[in-house]
Design a protein around this motif. Sequence first.
Motif, mmCIF file in Angstrom:
data_model
loop_
_atom_site.group_PDB
_atom_site.id
_atom_site.type_symbol
_atom_site.label_atom_id
_atom_site.label_comp_id
_atom_site.label_asym_id
_atom_site.label_seq_id
_atom_site.Cartn_x
_atom_site.Cartn_y
_atom_site.Cartn_z
ATOM 1 N N GLN A 110 0.810 -1.212 0.000
ATOM 2 C CA GLN A 110 0.000 0.000 0.000
ATOM 3 C C GLN A 110 0.842 1.261 0.000
ATOM 4 O OE1 GLN A 110 -0.891 -2.718 1.717
ATOM 5 N NE2 GLN A 110 -2.858 -3.098 0.771
ATOM 6 N N HIS A 124 1.476 8.858 8.823
ATOM 7 C CA HIS A 124 0.630 8.983 7.633
ATOM 8 C C HIS A 124 0.033 7.623 7.262
ATOM 9 C CE1 HIS A 124 -0.701 9.797 3.532
ATOM 10 N NE2 HIS A 124 0.026 8.760 3.150
ATOM 11 N N TYR A 125 0.867 6.607 7.187
ATOM 12 C CA TYR A 125 0.360 5.283 6.792
ATOM 13 C C TYR A 125 -0.501 4.651 7.871
ATOM 14 C CZ TYR A 125 2.892 5.392 2.441
ATOM 15 O OH TYR A 125 3.314 5.721 1.179
ATOM 16 N N ASN A 127 -2.471 6.369 9.859
ATOM 17 C CA ASN A 127 -3.752 7.071 9.687
ATOM 18 C C ASN A 127 -4.507 6.556 8.464
ATOM 19 O OD1 ASN A 127 -3.429 8.657 11.974
ATOM 20 N ND2 ASN A 127 -2.400 10.289 10.842
ATOM 21 N N GLU A 128 -3.802 6.302 7.377
ATOM 22 C CA GLU A 128 -4.440 5.738 6.177
ATOM 23 C C GLU A 128 -5.022 4.365 6.484
ATOM 24 O OE1 GLU A 128 -5.081 7.180 3.101
ATOM 25 O OE2 GLU A 128 -4.505 8.923 4.285
ATOM 26 N N TYR A 129 -4.264 3.557 7.231
ATOM 27 C CA TYR A 129 -4.778 2.240 7.616
ATOM 28 C C TYR A 129 -6.049 2.388 8.449
ATOM 29 C CZ TYR A 129 -5.722 -1.883 10.231
ATOM 30 O OH TYR A 129 -6.394 -2.934 10.809
ATOM 31 N N LYS A 131 -8.280 4.663 8.345
ATOM 32 C CA LYS A 131 -9.391 4.989 7.451
ATOM 33 C C LYS A 131 -9.883 3.742 6.732
ATOM 34 C CE LYS A 131 -7.742 9.677 6.586
ATOM 35 N NZ LYS A 131 -7.104 10.555 5.586
#
Length: 162
Positions: A110, A124-125, A127-129, A131
């Motif tokens: 990802q 960042h990653y 937080n993306e996870y 979501k």
Amino acid sequence: MNVQEIESIRKAYREQIVILVVEDHMLFCREVRHALPQHNIVFARTVEQAKEQYDKHLPNITFLDIDLPDGDGFSVLDYIREHDPNAYVIVLTGSKLQDDIAASQQRGAQGYIIKPSPRSRFEHYINEYMKVRERNMKSTLEEIEMHRFKQLKRAAEEKLAE
């Protein structure tokens, strides 16, 4: 539901996320632990340890180095994808080669972090996870509710038919 779906649900509903960091440099591992103290972090230093730790802990996120002492981190990525097609894996490496970046994407990572990297890239990653996890949990709950509704409807129709 098959075993993979059950494991995905179990993994998604944990309160604290589990992060697997596959990295052979201990200094970098200490930096990661220091940068992310609020998370449950598990480390692996080799390909074999990475596979064992993945199976044991079913991490929510894996940060994966591709240059490991006993082999290629891409083999770990392939292993993870084979066992958990929905796994959230971020390649973590010193390589800036376009071939490595392309291979990571083709194999289903990802994201891609080039070391050294600031804490903000990890966050960042994560937080993306979070979501992605929220969307997946919502979808799963909607699916469960739809199944429950269909069962209730069928039971009501059977009762009316009597």
